[in-house]
Design a protein around this motif. Sequence first.
Motif, PDB file in Angstrom:
ATOM      1  N   LYS A  42      -3.421  19.354   4.954  1.00 38.32           N
ATOM      2  CA  LYS A  42      -4.973  18.427   4.834  1.00 38.32           C
ATOM      3  C   LYS A  42      -4.522  17.048   4.284  1.00 38.32           C
ATOM      4  CE  LYS A  42      -5.739  21.075   0.523  1.00 38.32           C
ATOM      5  NZ  LYS A  42      -7.139  21.752  -0.367  1.00 38.32           N
ATOM      6  N   VAL A  80       8.337  13.928   1.977  1.00 44.61           N
ATOM      7  CA  VAL A  80       7.044  14.263   0.980  1.00 44.61           C
ATOM      8  C   VAL A  80       5.751  14.043   1.545  1.00 44.61           C
ATOM      9  CG1 VAL A  80       6.473  14.150  -1.598  1.00 44.61           C
ATOM     10  CG2 VAL A  80       8.802  13.547  -0.829  1.00 44.61           C
ATOM     11  N   ARG A  96       3.775   8.281   4.012  1.00 40.98           N
ATOM     12  CA  ARG A  96       3.203   6.989   4.482  1.00 40.98           C
ATOM     13  C   ARG A  96       4.159   6.202   4.965  1.00 40.98           C
ATOM     14  NH1 ARG A  96      -1.255   4.299   1.031  1.00 40.98           N
ATOM     15  NH2 ARG A  96      -2.642   5.997   1.066  1.00 40.98           N
ATOM     16  N   LEU A 139     -10.367   9.815   1.711  1.00 43.61           N
ATOM     17  CA  LEU A 139     -10.006   8.616   0.910  1.00 43.61           C
ATOM     18  C   LEU A 139      -8.914   7.732   1.606  1.00 43.61           C
ATOM     19  CD1 LEU A 139     -10.477  10.416  -2.544  1.00 43.61           C
ATOM     20  CD2 LEU A 139     -11.721   8.316  -1.712  1.00 43.61           C
ATOM     21  N   TYR A 151       0.832  -1.201  -0.131  1.00 40.76           N
ATOM     22  CA  TYR A 151       0.009  -0.143   0.065  1.00 40.76           C
ATOM     23  C   TYR A 151       0.661   1.064   0.143  1.00 40.76           C
ATOM     24  CZ  TYR A 151      -4.015  -2.943   0.600  1.00 40.76           C
ATOM     25  OH  TYR A 151      -5.078  -3.916   0.065  1.00 40.76           O
ATOM     26  N   GLY A 152       2.032   1.187  -0.304  1.00 40.02           N
ATOM     27  CA  GLY A 152       2.989   2.183  -0.468  1.00 40.02           C
ATOM     28  C   GLY A 152       3.477   2.882   0.877  1.00 40.02           C
ATOM     29  N   GLU A 181     -13.814  11.921 -11.599  1.00 42.46           N
ATOM     30  CA  GLU A 181     -14.581  12.311 -10.249  1.00 42.46           C
ATOM     31  C   GLU A 181     -14.734  11.181  -9.414  1.00 42.46           C
ATOM     32  OE1 GLU A 181     -16.458  15.624  -7.786  1.00 42.46           O
ATOM     33  OE2 GLU A 181     -15.159  15.535  -9.398  1.00 42.46           O
ATOM     34  N   ASP A 182     -15.444  10.117 -10.106  1.00 41.34           N
ATOM     35  CA  ASP A 182     -15.626   8.772  -9.239  1.00 41.34           C
ATOM     36  C   ASP A 182     -14.372   7.967  -9.228  1.00 41.34           C
ATOM     37  OD1 ASP A 182     -16.413   6.503  -8.255  1.00 41.34           O
ATOM     38  OD2 ASP A 182     -17.272   5.697 -10.289  1.00 41.34           O
ATOM     39  N   LEU A 183     -13.634   7.907  -8.023  1.00 37.80           N
ATOM     40  CA  LEU A 183     -12.595   6.867  -7.861  1.00 37.80           C
ATOM     41  C   LEU A 183     -12.575   5.430  -7.991  1.00 37.80           C
ATOM     42  CD1 LEU A 183     -11.144   9.215  -5.197  1.00 37.80           C
ATOM     43  CD2 LEU A 183     -10.442   9.257  -7.306  1.00 37.80           C
ATOM     44  N   GLN A 225       0.263   3.003  -4.755  1.00 40.98           N
ATOM     45  CA  GLN A 225      -0.346   4.244  -4.190  1.00 40.98           C
ATOM     46  C   GLN A 225      -1.149   4.936  -5.133  1.00 40.98           C
ATOM     47  OE1 GLN A 225       2.011   7.527  -2.380  1.00 40.98           O
ATOM     48  NE2 GLN A 225       3.358   6.030  -1.294  1.00 40.98           N
ATOM     49  N   ILE A 226      -2.174   5.654  -4.693  1.00 42.51           N
ATOM     50  CA  ILE A 226      -3.213   6.349  -5.570  1.00 42.51           C
ATOM     51  C   ILE A 226      -3.043   7.707  -4.920  1.00 42.51           C
ATOM     52  CG2 ILE A 226      -5.704   6.470  -6.405  1.00 42.51           C
ATOM     53  CD1 ILE A 226      -6.278   3.792  -5.074  1.00 42.51           C
ATOM     54  N   GLN A 227      -2.885   8.520  -5.907  1.00 44.60           N
ATOM     55  CA  GLN A 227      -2.949  10.091  -5.586  1.00 44.60           C
ATOM     56  C   GLN A 227      -4.242  10.719  -5.597  1.00 44.60           C
ATOM     57  OE1 GLN A 227      -2.365  12.770  -4.064  1.00 44.60           O
ATOM     58  NE2 GLN A 227      -0.034  13.024  -4.861  1.00 44.60           N
ATOM     59  N   TRP A 228      -4.874  10.845  -4.379  1.00 44.39           N
ATOM     60  CA  TRP A 228      -6.111  11.413  -4.537  1.00 44.39           C
ATOM     61  C   TRP A 228      -6.564  12.724  -3.681  1.00 44.39           C
ATOM     62  CZ3 TRP A 228      -7.798   6.019  -2.541  1.00 44.39           C
ATOM     63  CH2 TRP A 228      -6.951   5.774  -1.243  1.00 44.39           C
ATOM     64  N   GLU A 229      -5.086  13.287  -3.405  1.00 43.98           N
ATOM     65  CA  GLU A 229      -5.228  14.340  -2.662  1.00 43.98           C
ATOM     66  C   GLU A 229      -5.746  15.523  -3.831  1.00 43.98           C
ATOM     67  OE1 GLU A 229      -4.850  14.485   0.795  1.00 43.98           O
ATOM     68  OE2 GLU A 229      -4.340  12.358   0.520  1.00 43.98           O
ATOM     69  N   GLU A 230      -6.341  16.723  -3.030  1.00 43.72           N
ATOM     70  CA  GLU A 230      -6.986  17.887  -3.878  1.00 43.72           C
ATOM     71  C   GLU A 230      -5.767  18.581  -4.271  1.00 43.72           C
ATOM     72  OE1 GLU A 230     -10.549  19.824  -2.613  1.00 43.72           O
ATOM     73  OE2 GLU A 230     -11.336  17.920  -1.914  1.00 43.72           O
ATOM     74  N   LYS A 231      -5.179  18.372  -5.350  1.00 50.21           N
ATOM     75  CA  LYS A 231      -3.977  19.132  -5.993  1.00 50.21           C
ATOM     76  C   LYS A 231      -3.872  19.322  -7.203  1.00 50.21           C
ATOM     77  CE  LYS A 231      -0.657  18.031  -2.040  1.00 50.21           C
ATOM     78  NZ  LYS A 231       0.310  17.044  -1.860  1.00 50.21           N
ATOM     79  N   TYR A 286       5.017  15.106  -6.798  1.00 57.42           N
ATOM     80  CA  TYR A 286       5.071  13.956  -5.860  1.00 57.42           C
ATOM     81  C   TYR A 286       5.795  12.759  -6.218  1.00 57.42           C
ATOM     82  CZ  TYR A 286       3.200  10.828  -2.297  1.00 57.42           C
ATOM     83  OH  TYR A 286       2.772   9.655  -1.226  1.00 57.42           O
ATOM     84  N   SER A 333      -6.748  13.937   2.352  1.00 57.51           N
ATOM     85  CA  SER A 333      -8.111  13.400   1.978  1.00 57.51           C
ATOM     86  C   SER A 333      -8.938  12.390   2.610  1.00 57.51           C
ATOM     87  CB  SER A 333      -7.775  12.833   0.504  1.00 57.51           C
ATOM     88  OG  SER A 333      -9.247  12.011   0.181  1.00 57.51           O
ATOM     89  N   TYR A 363     -16.628   2.599  -0.767  1.00 55.96           N
ATOM     90  CA  TYR A 363     -15.367   2.169  -1.675  1.00 55.96           C
ATOM     91  C   TYR A 363     -15.092   0.929  -1.370  1.00 55.96           C
ATOM     92  CZ  TYR A 363     -14.943   6.577  -4.352  1.00 55.96           C
ATOM     93  OH  TYR A 363     -15.034   7.511  -5.101  1.00 55.96           O
TER      94      TYR A 363
END
Lengths: 451, 451
Positions: free
Chosen positions: A134, A97, A101, A138, A37-38, B358-360, B378-384, B392, A136, A258
């Motif tokens: 901040k 960074v 994690r 998620l 999971y990174g 939008e939908d992950l 990893q999934i990059q889902w932060e609001e950036k 990143y 997320s 999810y």
Amino acid sequence: MATMTPRTLSGFMELLPPAQQQLERIMEILRTTYSCYGFTPLDTPAIEASEVLLAKGGGDTEKQIYRFTKGDTDLSLRFDLTVPLAKYVALHYNDLVFPFRRYQIGKVYRGERAQRGRFREFYQADIDIIGDGKLSVLNEAEVPAIIYQVFSKLGLSRFQIRVNNRKILNGFYAMLGLTQQSGDIMRTVDKLDKIGTEKVAGLLTGELGLTMEQADEILKFIAITGTNQEVLTALEGYRGRHELFDLGLTELSTVAGYLGDFGVPEENFAVDLTIARGLDYYTGTVYETTLLDHPEIGSVCSGGRYDNLAEYYTNKQLPGVGISIGLTRLFYVLGEQNLLNPALPTAPADVLILPMTEDLSPAIALATELRNTGLRTQIQWEEKKFKQKMSYADKLSIPYLILLGEDEISAGVVACKDMNAGTQEKLSPADAIAHIQAGLAKLNEGSVILG
Amino acid sequence: MATMTPRTLSGFMELLPPAQQQLERIMEILRTTYSCYGFTPLDTPAIEASEVLLAKGGGDTEKQIYRFTKGDTDLSLRFDLTVPLAKYVALHYNDLVFPFRRYQIGKVYRGERAQRGRFREFYQADIDIIGDGKLSVLNEAEVPAIIYQVFSKLGLSRFQIRVNNRKILNGFYAMLGLTQQSGDIMRTVDKLDKIGTEKVAGLLTGELGLTMEQADEILKFIAITGTNQEVLTALEGYRGRHELFDLGLTELSTVAGYLGDFGVPEENFAVDLTIARGLDYYTGTVYETTLLDHPEIGSVCSGGRYDNLAEYYTNKQLPGVGISIGLTRLFYVLGEQNLLNPALPTAPADVLILPMTEDLSPAIALATELRNTGLRTQIQWEEKKFKQKMSYADKLSIPYLILLGEDEISAGVVACKDMNAGTQEKLSPADAIAHIQAGLAKLNEGSVILG
């Protein structure tokens, strides 16, 4: 000459080799799963400056801390992995960074009263995701997937990840105008299982001075159960009455929504409004994990979302989400309950070579060949009777034995004995290697924990 | 709100994530290699009762020990892994099978004066083979193979395992009637490199009161060098003059004789009569390991044969042979010398998924699929912003990026970007997985240490 009876301190786990092998397997599964999971591994010192470690104040744990001076430095052994993480992130902020994690599997120290199953030195296995400013929601949704993978890979199926959201609880109590008393109320409600609804209602209206209506509302709320969808639907009935509650409900719906994509089966997950987690710093999703057939063990993996990891070390806002497994205690309890799979190999070697000739060169060369293929190999070259040598393999449960005498050497074969099956065959070294590797793969098929 | 400047104690190693990943690789190689030779992992407490740990007396280390009381118990942190092993073997004698082979990689504590490259908390990586009553010299012959494998697998080729035998030294001094002075003589002879032959001769005949003949004999003996065969042949010239010497020479010949079968090349092994090892308890083969291009580092792996592991805890005779790697110091020095391979991946993940919708759900389901094949994802889902998300991956050196937008989702493909090559291609998820796994295998080809 012996002057001292050897002993290990009580409250300190020290395993015999077969049990240690089992623990190592569990640790390896944790490392691999967390990595998937990174999460990056971290290793912080076991000793910290007391003023740094205890900046927040140790609370209940303070008197359990191993604290001492060396020279004129006031030192303490870490009592968890969270405070050292907070220090680490604040100290190395510019080199990290975010979201950061990390996983850490390390020993922590608490001088608790010694009692069965309580340890003063124990492993915690933690993961945390730390955001800069901040983070997320998620990430909170991903945590149940990690818990699910960990326990599934360990071999369990009958476990449940129980999830709640502190914003829902805090928002609900705010709706009733009970924000100040929410802590006391949660502690009282927590006794529901033990003392029953009536007594809890009595305490709420008595000691805590709530109205009958407030007490009724609380008991009605806590009684919301059912499938995840049923609970979420019931909670939607409260929407629009308080902003914090609404936010919490949206978060909880996201986390639950999810699950399927994360590969978590519905039956391993439960929205549970009674979960609060004692620690004040949780502000969002909170997690507990219980073994369905062993509720008496309590939660084996807990954690949650917090808003401010390192407030004592930095003015930066560092929200995060994390979980912790009390590995030493879990391992102890699994052993007590006979849940550790005894069929998995715990021998120090896969193969024991028994040389039957004076000259050991052929046996050593064969061992080198086996080791080069990754087979864990020992040679029995001590001056002992044949029977004793066999008994060595037997006592250690070494699964394969190779006998190498003049006949085998001149024929270019080895006599390979399967200790479990009791069979023996003459094979070329290459065939013996393939034979043993296939057999080992079978022996290693089972899971560490008996589900 | 920040009230405390975070800091880590001096003398305590705390690594940033990329360096920690390198150290983890080294530890994994040590664990795997030790296991291959049939050693079982052990984990003893970091804290022991002081009277147990210090039964022998700590000698020079005594004042470096972290010792403190908790309640009314006098406790100490372990300062090596040998004393805890002695305690363990004596305590669990009846539950162990001998010869007992264990490895332990663990932290030990010494409150040394803080200086560059000296650590107060450091890892030792030890192996020992303990016999019950007796132990074949063949175990001593196997140790160079283990050292060779460890350093070869780490990536080194220019290193030398230097070997001597204490019986040869003690026997030789006994021949000259100098048994009493042998300790002083060895310490003096040890200065040869620094002060030269003449001054050593002066000290031997002066301070130590040896005759000219004795001093000559010693200097002639110490001067024996050459190939392993040449040294052994020269030593054969002394055979028959003292029983202990003869036994030592036979042992040394056995050790040297099986090297080839153990897969140790001649150039990585040297019989070296100047090796003595300070510790009094060595009684047979002794080992030191030096990096040929970095002699200033000193020995990176040392040990030897001893006759009585646990005499303070038991009347049983427990001979053994062991070696120790000072892992933290070695790692520090390798870093200082730029010998750690920077080309090996140190990222926390193999793949970063960048969802563009939008939908992950599709991104999360893809991550689950990748993780199920073992890919660290990893999934990059932060609001950036997109640029920040790319940065990143860049800062963490994550080697692969997967972009997943509406187009890809509807076409059933992913956009897979190789961050090192800078190339991007649209692939089915299965092809992307195969592509990434092949790429990772290439990236991981190098060794941890630059040989």
